[in-house]
Scaffold this active site. Sequence first.
Site, short mmCIF file in Angstrom:
data_model
loop_
_atom_site.label_atom_id
_atom_site.label_comp_id
_atom_site.label_asym_id
_atom_site.label_seq_id
_atom_site.Cartn_x
_atom_site.Cartn_y
_atom_site.Cartn_z
N CYS A 103 5.22 -2.67 2.31
CA CYS A 103 5.19 -2.43 3.76
C CYS A 103 3.76 -2.23 4.21
O CYS A 103 2.98 -1.51 3.57
CB CYS A 103 6.02 -1.18 4.08
SG CYS A 103 6.17 -0.87 5.85
N HIS A 145 14.39 -5.53 6.72
CA HIS A 145 13.24 -4.61 6.63
C HIS A 145 12.64 -4.37 8.02
O HIS A 145 12.33 -3.24 8.38
CB HIS A 145 12.19 -5.23 5.69
CG HIS A 145 10.94 -4.43 5.54
ND1 HIS A 145 10.59 -3.78 4.38
CD2 HIS A 145 9.92 -4.18 6.41
CE1 HIS A 145 9.42 -3.17 4.55
NE2 HIS A 145 9.01 -3.41 5.77
N HIS A 149 12.57 -1.02 10.81
CA HIS A 149 11.41 -0.45 11.52
C HIS A 149 11.78 -0.12 12.97
O HIS A 149 11.36 0.91 13.50
CB HIS A 149 10.23 -1.43 11.52
CG HIS A 149 9.36 -1.37 10.30
ND1 HIS A 149 8.72 -0.23 9.87
CD2 HIS A 149 8.99 -2.34 9.43
CE1 HIS A 149 8.02 -0.50 8.78
NE2 HIS A 149 8.16 -1.78 8.48
O1 K2U Z 1 7.18 -4.86 7.77
C1 K2U Z 1 6.21 -4.91 7.02
O2 K2U Z 1 5.58 -3.91 6.66
C2 K2U Z 1 5.81 -6.23 6.45
C3 K2U Z 1 6.17 -6.35 5.02
C4 K2U Z 1 7.41 -7.22 5.03
C5 K2U Z 1 8.23 -7.27 3.79
C6 K2U Z 1 9.63 -7.21 3.92
C7 K2U Z 1 10.45 -7.29 2.81
C8 K2U Z 1 9.91 -7.46 1.56
C9 K2U Z 1 8.53 -7.52 1.42
C10 K2U Z 1 7.69 -7.42 2.53
C11 K2U Z 1 4.87 -6.93 4.38
O3 K2U Z 1 4.96 -8.30 4.34
S1 K2U Z 1 4.40 -6.19 2.86
C12 K2U Z 1 3.44 -7.37 1.99
C13 K2U Z 1 4.31 -8.24 1.10
C14 K2U Z 1 4.33 -9.61 1.26
C15 K2U Z 1 5.16 -10.38 0.43
C16 K2U Z 1 5.96 -9.78 -0.54
C17 K2U Z 1 5.94 -8.39 -0.68
C18 K2U Z 1 5.11 -7.61 0.13
ZN ZN Z 2 7.39 -2.54 6.73
#
Ligand code: K2U
Ligand code: ZN
Length: 159
Positions: A103, A145, A149
């Site tokens: 996140c 996800h 939020h």
């Molecule tokens: O909402 C956020 O903070 C963005 C997250 C989204 C996310 C949702 C589900 C699973 C992983 C990430 C960011 O993209 S975190 C960075 C990231 C990117 C790819 C895979 C894992 C983490």
């Molecule tokens: Zn997040």
Amino acid sequence: MTEILKVAQKGEAVLALHAAEVSMQEFGSTWLNALADAMHATMLARNGVGIAAPQVYVSRRVIIVASRPNIRYPDAPEMDAIVMINPEITQRSDRQVLGEEGCLSVPNERGQVARAEVIRVSYQTLAGDSVEQEFSGFPARIVQHEIDHLDGILFVERT
Ligand code: K2U
Ligand code: ZN
């Protein structure tokens, strides 16, 4: 000029609020389009695959979903970013899948989260059109996800 915005961090009150819906008269407004642009630029700058308006201190029901292959999900689909306004999950599969999440608001933490494998989502586009769409796999995970939020829930509360 597209802004890269500051991202709220775990513990900041804005992340725990239930975000307010966008009203019909706000569609097509300069502020809503500027918000979507700034969210998108911020997400890209932080290598995110999604972002929710509360993460940039705007407690409104706007998210962006932008799956792409990555180290944890190498077979994730490459998709054009989708801006979803007032998104609602209308159906969830009983079957859940465990997967690793991170996140932008919880740096240096990763955790396994169980999410519905398949979901149906209804939302409005920036133009105000209503859309119903089915997602599965990693994109479905991102949608869940990001909608969390909007409801003030961080993934670490689900591990
Ligand atoms: O909402 C956020 O903070 C963005 C997250 C989204 C996310 C949702 C589900 C699973 C992983 C990430 C960011 O993209 S975190 C960075 C990231 C990117 C790819 C895979 C894992 C983490
Ligand atoms: Zn997040």
